[in-house]
Design a protein around this motif. Structure first.
Motif, PDB file in Angstrom:
ATOM      1  N   UNK A   1     157.049  80.131  63.704  1.00 34.24           N
ATOM      2  CA  UNK A   1     157.747  78.982  63.143  1.00 34.24           C
ATOM      3  C   UNK A   1     157.594  78.805  61.646  1.00 34.24           C
ATOM      4  N   UNK A   2     157.511  79.897  60.939  1.00 40.10           N
ATOM      5  CA  UNK A   2     157.346  79.801  59.493  1.00 40.10           C
ATOM      6  C   UNK A   2     158.534  79.055  58.890  1.00 40.10           C
ATOM      7  N   UNK A   3     158.235  78.119  58.041  1.00 41.54           N
ATOM      8  CA  UNK A   3     159.313  77.405  57.349  1.00 41.54           C
ATOM      9  C   UNK A   3     159.913  76.268  58.149  1.00 41.54           C
ATOM     10  N   UNK A   4     159.599  76.185  59.422  1.00 39.85           N
ATOM     11  CA  UNK A   4     160.153  75.069  60.207  1.00 39.85           C
ATOM     12  C   UNK A   4     159.458  73.762  59.806  1.00 39.85           C
ATOM     13  N   UNK A   5     160.219  72.669  59.928  1.00 40.91           N
ATOM     14  CA  UNK A   5     159.574  71.401  59.615  1.00 40.91           C
ATOM     15  C   UNK A   5     159.588  70.491  60.835  1.00 40.91           C
ATOM     16  N   UNK A   6     158.708  69.513  60.799  1.00 43.20           N
ATOM     17  CA  UNK A   6     158.539  68.623  61.949  1.00 43.20           C
ATOM     18  C   UNK A   6     159.776  67.739  62.086  1.00 43.20           C
ATOM     19  N   UNK A   7     160.395  67.705  63.273  1.00 44.48           N
ATOM     20  CA  UNK A   7     161.569  66.859  63.443  1.00 44.48           C
ATOM     21  C   UNK A   7     161.210  65.371  63.349  1.00 44.48           C
ATOM     22  N   UNK A   8     162.228  64.580  63.111  1.00 41.89           N
ATOM     23  CA  UNK A   8     162.009  63.140  63.021  1.00 41.89           C
ATOM     24  C   UNK A   8     161.518  62.611  64.362  1.00 41.89           C
ATOM     25  N   UNK A   9     160.624  61.642  64.304  1.00 39.31           N
ATOM     26  CA  UNK A   9     160.095  61.044  65.531  1.00 39.31           C
ATOM     27  C   UNK A   9     161.155  60.137  66.143  1.00 39.31           C
ATOM     28  N   UNK A  10     161.436  60.273  67.437  1.00 41.11           N
ATOM     29  CA  UNK A  10     162.385  59.367  68.081  1.00 41.11           C
ATOM     30  C   UNK A  10     161.868  57.932  67.978  1.00 41.11           C
TER      31      UNK A  10
ATOM     32  N   UNK B   1     151.575  68.176  65.666  1.00 41.60           N
ATOM     33  CA  UNK B   1     150.509  69.090  66.080  1.00 41.60           C
ATOM     34  C   UNK B   1     151.079  70.344  66.741  1.00 41.60           C
ATOM     35  N   UNK B   2     152.140  70.168  67.532  1.00 42.71           N
ATOM     36  CA  UNK B   2     152.744  71.327  68.207  1.00 42.71           C
ATOM     37  C   UNK B   2     153.214  72.361  67.194  1.00 42.71           C
ATOM     38  N   UNK B   3     153.889  71.892  66.160  1.00 44.96           N
ATOM     39  CA  UNK B   3     154.403  72.822  65.150  1.00 44.96           C
ATOM     40  C   UNK B   3     153.250  73.427  64.336  1.00 44.96           C
ATOM     41  N   UNK B   4     152.297  72.562  63.956  1.00 41.64           N
ATOM     42  CA  UNK B   4     151.172  73.064  63.163  1.00 41.64           C
ATOM     43  C   UNK B   4     150.393  74.138  63.936  1.00 41.64           C
ATOM     44  N   UNK B   5     150.203  73.875  65.204  1.00 39.18           N
ATOM     45  CA  UNK B   5     149.456  74.824  66.026  1.00 39.18           C
ATOM     46  C   UNK B   5     150.215  76.147  66.120  1.00 39.18           C
ATOM     47  N   UNK B   6     151.524  76.076  66.357  1.00 40.09           N
ATOM     48  CA  UNK B   6     152.319  77.291  66.467  1.00 40.09           C
ATOM     49  C   UNK B   6     152.300  78.052  65.146  1.00 40.09           C
TER      50      UNK B   6
ATOM     51  N   UNK C   1     157.880  71.220  69.956  1.00 36.62           N
ATOM     52  CA  UNK C   1     157.884  71.846  68.629  1.00 36.62           C
ATOM     53  C   UNK C   1     157.206  73.206  68.660  1.00 36.62           C
ATOM     54  N   UNK C   2     156.169  73.354  69.480  1.00 40.33           N
ATOM     55  CA  UNK C   2     155.514  74.665  69.577  1.00 40.33           C
ATOM     56  C   UNK C   2     156.445  75.657  70.259  1.00 40.33           C
ATOM     57  N   UNK C   3     157.057  75.209  71.355  1.00 39.63           N
ATOM     58  CA  UNK C   3     157.935  76.093  72.114  1.00 39.63           C
ATOM     59  C   UNK C   3     159.133  76.568  71.313  1.00 39.63           C
ATOM     60  N   UNK C   4     159.668  75.697  70.480  1.00 43.23           N
ATOM     61  CA  UNK C   4     160.867  76.052  69.701  1.00 43.23           C
ATOM     62  C   UNK C   4     160.602  77.172  68.704  1.00 43.23           C
ATOM     63  N   UNK C   5     159.336  77.424  68.380  1.00 45.05           N
ATOM     64  CA  UNK C   5     159.046  78.503  67.429  1.00 45.05           C
ATOM     65  C   UNK C   5     159.037  79.863  68.118  1.00 45.05           C
ATOM     66  N   UNK C   6     159.091  79.857  69.448  1.00 42.83           N
ATOM     67  CA  UNK C   6     159.011  81.124  70.176  1.00 42.83           C
ATOM     68  C   UNK C   6     157.585  81.523  70.516  1.00 42.83           C
ATOM     69  N   UNK C   7     156.628  80.664  70.158  1.00 46.93           N
ATOM     70  CA  UNK C   7     155.225  80.960  70.477  1.00 46.93           C
ATOM     71  C   UNK C   7     155.021  80.891  71.986  1.00 46.93           C
ATOM     72  N   UNK C   8     153.971  81.588  72.431  1.00 43.20           N
ATOM     73  CA  UNK C   8     153.618  81.498  73.856  1.00 43.20           C
ATOM     74  C   UNK C   8     152.867  80.187  74.054  1.00 43.20           C
TER      75      UNK C   8
END
Lengths: 1007, 191
Positions: A487-496, A476-481, A186-193
């Motif tokens: 990742x503005x506006x992105x939401x956490x994907x469903x948990x597998x 946490x990955x998305x929140x951290x990014x 989730x962090x990587x998908x935002x383009x964050x380092x």
């Protein structure tokens, strides 16, 4: 097949790549993908080391970084790597391993006698016993260290190379299991380092060992592979395997050690570094560092073959090794049932000893359905076997769980797989000074809050379900990014979906009782590496060491190379039991870096040998090399010390050089002197502030000597400053003081006088400086310059701009020897050219190259001070008998107000004087004390000490300078100087000028 | 007066560069360098520098402006470095001082104070990361940026020229051999 414990199929080893390796000289076979521990277990070798204090035989306990027992040396000779955990050493063909802390051999270790005598070696034994006599402690320590030591560090140089790397990222993720990988996605998908770090060779964490785990209906490792494939496509994601995060410091500064070639074995070329030390600044940190299983504290729980249940499962599923054929699983929870089931499925004979009265749940039912024997409400009270486990003794527990009842019975087995619950790996969180909270349900410490931006996810956060780990990681990955601005506006994907069977309750028994009192005949180890037992904790409590910090030091719990990863919580819990308080009331000690052992090489990186410290060289350095200079290190500078001729020692060379300068002409390299260019209308105002004397009337082309004092009126630097033109000055400082003076000036301009029109810039290395000294200097110089050098045209304390040997120069007629002297400054690129030209021009006068030692002697002959040698930060200009340089007329300057303080104005302060020995051949030691009255031994009435002392060939005797209490009034009086050897020299206090008192030589010989 | 052939010596003379092709290291020779200090809010100061060099003083931190002959680098809020082709520094120094006249300022020739070397190639950034604690990610430090920083034990002034990436690195001459050798050793793993 030699690998008798190897399961026929399965595991993540590469069965197409067999390797052979040696352990204590014996050759074994294994596969690529094995660790040293798994390969040894495959060969049914459990005995891997001897314990620290009692030298008890020890086998492997774990399958990972927490290993306390299987500590070995890898490699030999200059490549030997001591104190390495066999559980993290990746197998390669030709690997060479040896056991430690045993002599003459692992199987027969004479130190094992300590075990027999162990009743006399409780915790604190050494501290108590070897305190007397006190003077012998150093001797005792040597012997104790030798017998208790860990591995031996190689004495030869390390042939491998290492590197350091600085890096930045938005999100750093420590741990590449399901939680860490989710966070990376989730962090990587935002383009964050993103930097994703895992200690192991493969990503997947617990899933690598969790045979049968599924995510979204497929094998969990399929999900891991897909996650990694996606991450690898992300440009800003850095994936580091074989890399351990070892330190978590303030402001999310993280250090990590990457093993680059360790798993390949010794390399022919050292082009590629063996390890890389990462220094990372992360905006946000996600900790996904997993958890450690706790051992059961039962009698003689350290026999080779007693292992953590999860480790046994890892060996089965990940490495295809069944550590033993006959297994007893000893547990207080359901997780160990998975080990029992996997062992059973792979042909092991399994019995379960469960402390719980009535365990239930799907895993228990499954074991029952397979007719696996389960002894409930039971405990192991002792073991059989010394070098290898042969069986266990089991009894029924009482209701409280603090005693046993009924009849003891024996189960033959060669492996015990134990589980007493799990501890979240909060080590990094705690290093960051995060606060921990005790979770009653989990019976362990979990992260609470931290001042730095971080998130703990998965089992290191106390979340032990796979779905929970995935879910926390993704969030946490998305929140951290997002916190890092992505990742503005992105939401956490469903948990597998990752369904798991339910687990029943635990029955936590911190101490497993036995059929006799504690410490009688059997040892309950909670800390394996340092041989600390439950009985030691009781002893600590009896002796008053009830604080967790005292407990740690007294019993050495948690102080081994494993840093107590398996022992800390157990020790705290036992202490809580003894004290009758809750576990949080005992508290925890602070975890400290490094998380796992680090090599010194990795920390040093390329900063070794010639790159360890910069050798600063002057532009004339190659000439000095050519001319045989011996160098002195002055700061980082390489300065010629002296230039010996064939057969000369230092003394002979310096005596010759000193004579040659005063008799004819000498040349020295003065390029290292600090230099500052100062410009602006307020430049002379600045000089008036910095120096004690007056500067307003210095005309262009004129030089002046100055002393600099700090606010306390103490001399801290000196030098000559020259007026180059209107509002333009060239300041020189001592070599060592250059940086300090530059900072000092900048501080005053920036903080106190920002409105002044003045700037100062360092030009130290712009100018190469050749200094001519001696009566024939003029004769040498006039061959090379285009100006009139007569004393009338170019007087003392003047500067001329001209050309020398065809290049532009500034020549300063100043002198540090009292001789006619020219300090020739040219742009650095021409320094060598001018030096060589001067040597050539001086040939007919036997020009003498001289170094810093001769400079020191010559200036001492004239009584010139060296700031930092004859001063020490407690010396005023008046103490140096230099009242003449302190202006009474000009306005304020730095140090002035302090001259009126009573202590500074005292007339009997230590003052600089000359000292002459009665015997002219005696050269006093610098630092030697003058005493009023000689006594048999100190204390004596000390008057002060010698600051400079030399044999002066020009005076024909030794000379010295000293800082002496009320020295100015003691001139002519004699005192004694006692020496280290017991002798004493008689000396007389004199004026500090020993040569050419009338200053007649300053203009040299006329041309 | 004795005349001999004048030889110029750089601390980088005769030093061997990296063996592989992914990092290139070369000396920039005797590039002229003049430090200028002053107040960029003072129009007289800004105009004088512009008049002499034809280049605007950069007032944005970590940037530089390039002209035909001269380029000006931001070194600090009141400090810039002007680079000139070899042997242009004395004329520049004289011209600046003349033009600035009474305007509060400092002009200092530091051409020999700094050695200048060029580090370039695909792995150049990786080499710098070994000794510099700066964030060198292309989004943070890119072509057109310059900065003072450190590399291992050396204080350096660094300019990024292009995205290859190419860096010009200025270091006090007494540290030049150390820095060069460090770069060579640090380059070894990149081939």
């Amino acid at each position: 097949m030699s690998q008798s414990n190897r399961i026929k199929t399965g595991g993540r080893i590469d069965r197409n790549k067999p390797v052979s390796f040696t352990f204590d000289g014996k050759t074994f076979q294994g596969f690529e993908g094995d660790t040293l521990a798994s390969a040894l277990l495959a060969n049914n070798v459990h005995l891997m080391g001897r314990s620290f204090k009692y030298h008890r035989p020890r086998g492997v306990l774990s399958a990972g970084s927490e290993e306390p027992n299987a500590i070995v040396t890898i490699g030999s000779g200059k490549r030997s790597d001591p104190n390495t955990r066999a559980t993290v050493v990746e197998m390669f063909d030709g690997l060479e391993a040896s056991s430690q802390n045993c002599w003459p051999s692992l199987n027969f270790d004479i130190g094992g006698i300590n075990n027999k005598l162990s009743r006399f070696f409780p915790a604190g034994f050494y501290y108590k016993t070897f305190m007397w006599p006190k003077s012998m402690w150093m001797k005792y320590e040597e012997i104790i260290r030798a017998s208790a030591g860990m591995g031996v560090a190689p004495e030869e140089g390390d042939p491998d190379t290492y590197a350091v790397k600085h890096e930045y990222c938005d999100v750093l993720i420590a741990g590449g299991g399901p939680a860490g990988l989710s966070a990376a996605l989730t962090a990587g998908r935002t383009g964050a380092r993103v930097i994703l770090i895992d200690e192991q060779n493969e990503f997947g964490g617990s899933l690598l060992s969790d045979h049968g785990a599924e995510i979204d209906g497929k094998p969990a490792m399929d999900w891991v592979d897909a996650a990694l494939a996606e991450l690898k496509e992300m440009e800003e994601v850095t994936i580091l395997n074989r890399t351990a995060v070892i330190g978590y410091f303030d402001h999310n500064f993280i250090t990590a050690m990457e093993k680059i070639t360790d798993h390949l074995g010794p390399q022919d070329s050292n082009d590629t570094p063996r390890q890389r030390f990462w220094k990372i600044r992360a905006k946000q940190v996600v900790l996904a560092s997993g958890s450690f299983e706790r051992p059961m504290l039962f009698g003689d729980n350290d026999r080779p073959g007693v292992m953590l249940a999860s480790a046994v499962r890892t060996y089965i599923n990940r490495y295809g090794v069944l550590p033993g054929k006959d297994m007893v699983v000893f547990t207080n929870n359901d997780s160990a049932y998975k080990t029992a089931l996997d062992a059973f499925a792979n042909g092991g004979r399994v019995e379960i000893v469960d402390t719980r009265v009535d365990p239930k749940g799907p895993l228990v039912e499954q074991a029952r359905s397979l007719d696996i024997t389960i002894h409930t409400n039971a405990a192991i009270v002792g073991t059989k076997g010394y070098r290898r486990l042969k069986g266990v003794e089991v009894m029924e527990l009482n209701e409280a769980g603090d005693g046993v009842k009924g009849t003891k019975f024996h189960i033959g087995c060669d492996v015990v797989a134990m589980s007493s619950g799990w501890n979240p790996a909060v080590n990094l969180f705690s290093q960051a000074r995060g606060k921990l909270r005790y979770d009653e349900e989990l019976t362990s410490f979990v992260p609470d809050h931290c001042q730095w931006d971080n998130y703990s996810v998965g089992s290191c956060n106390g979340t032990f379900t796979l779905e929970g780990a995935l879910s926390e990681g993704l969030e946490a990955g998305l929140k951290a990014a997002q916190a890092a601005g992505f990742g503005e506006g992105q939401s956490v994907p469903a948990t597998p979906s990752a369904p798991e069977v339910e687990h029943g309750d635990m029955r936590t028994l911190w101490y497993i009782p036995m059929d006799r009192p504690l410490a009688r005949g059997k040892k309950h180890f909670h800390e394996f590496q340092n041989d600390s037992t439950v009985a030691d904790i009781h002893l600590a409590a009896r002796e008053g060491y009830i604080s967790v910090e005292h407990l740690k030091r007294y019993t050495t719990t948690g102080m081994g190379t494993d840093q107590g990863k398996t022992s800390n919580v157990n020790a705290i819990a036992i202490m809580a039991q003894i004290r009758g308080v809750s576990i949080p009331q005992v508290g925890t000690t602070t975890f400290r870096p490094p998380f796992v052992p680090v090599t010194f090489g990795a920390i040093a990186g390329h900063d070794v040998e010639d790159l360890f410290l910069q050798a600063r060289k002057t532009p004339m350095h190659s000439a000095h090399d050519r001319n045989g200079a011996i160098y002195e290190d002055v700061g980082d500078w390489k300065r010629p010390y002296y230039f010996p001729k064939a057969g000369e020692d230092m003394h002979a060379a310096v005596q010759r050089e000193c004579k040659a300068v005063r008799d004819s002409v000498g040349i020295m390299d003065g390029s290292t002197l600090g230099k500052l260019d100062i410009q602006g209308k307020d430049a002379s105002r600045l000089l008036n502030l910095l120096y004690t004397n007056a500067w307003s009337k210095l005309a262009p082309g004129k030089c002046r000597y100055g002393l600099m004092c700090n606010e306390h009126g103490m001399v801290f630097d000196d030098g000559v400053t020259t007026c180059i033109g209107e509002n333009h000055y060239h300041m020189t400082t001592t070599t060592g003081g250059a940086g300090r003076v530059a900072n000092w000036i900048e501080e005053w301009i920036q903080t106190e006088y920002p409105d002044w029109d003045v700037y100062a810039t360092s030009v130290t290395e712009q100018w190469a400086v050749s200094i001519l000294n001696g009566p024939k200097s003029r004769k040498v110089l006039e061959k090379l310059v285009d100006i009139d050098l007569s004393a009338e045209a170019f007087p003392f304390m003047a500067m001329k701009e001209c050309h020398i040997a065809g290049v532009p120069a500034r020549i300063y007629r100043i002198s540090f020897t009292g001789e006619l002297s020219y300090e020739i400054n040219v742009p650095a690129r021409y320094g060598l050219h001018v030096w060589d030209a001067l040597l050539e021009a001086g040939e007919e006068f036997d020009i003498c190259q001289y170094g810093t030692e001769t400079m020191h002697v010559l200036r001492a002959e004239k009584g010139f001070i060296i700031a930092g040698q004859d001063t020490d930060g407690s010396v005023t200009p008046m103490d140096l008998d230099m009242d003449w340089i302190v202006s009474k007329k000009k306005g304020d300057f730095l140090g002035r107000r302090s001259f009126t303080r009573t202590d500074t104005a005292r007339t009997d302060r230590k003052q600089l004087v000359g000292v002459l020995t009665e015997d002219p051949n005696v050269v006093l030691m610098e630092g030697a004390h003058l005493v009023r009255e000689l006594k048999d031994k100190p204390p004596m009435d000390m008057l002060g000490h010698v600051t400079s002392s030399y044999m002066s060939p020009n005076c024909g005797r030794s000379i010295a300078m000293a800082l002496i209490r009320d020295g100015k009034n003691l001139k002519g009086q004699s005192f004694m100087v006692p020496t280290m050897s017991g002798k004493a020299h008689k000396v007389t206090i004199t004026d500090p000028i020993f040569f050419d008192k009338e200053n007649k030589r300053i203009d040299g010989e006329p041309s | 007066m004795v005349e001999t052939a004048i030889k110029k010596v750089s601390p980088l003379d005769g030093l061997a560069g990296p063996v592989g092709g992914n990092v290139k290291l070369t000396s920039n020779g005797f590039v002229g360098k003049v430090i200028i200090r002053g107040d960029s809010d003072n129009k007289d100061f800004v105009m004088a520098v512009k008049d002499v060099t034809g280049v605007e003083i950069p007032t944005t931190a970590l940037t530089f402006n390039e002209g035909e002959t001269y380029s000006i680098y931001w070194m600090g809020p009141d400090e810039w470095m002007i680079m000139t082709p070899e042997d242009g520094e004395v004329a520049l120094e004289t011209a600046l001082r003349e033009k600035l006249g009474e305007t509060p300022s400092q002009v200092v020739n530091v051409s020999d104070y700094y050695a200048s070397m060029r580090l370039s190639g695909p792995a150049a950034r990786e080499v710098l990361k070994k000794g510099s604690p700066l964030d060198l990610h292309p989004s943070k430090f890119k072509a057109g940026n310059c900065t003072g920083t450190r590399f291992a034990h050396a204080t350096i002034f660094m300019v990024q020229r292009d995205e290859e990436p190419t860096y010009d690195i200025n270091v006090r001459i007494s540290f030049a051999e150390y820095l060069w050798n460090y770069f060579v050793e640090a380059s070894r793993e990149f081939g």
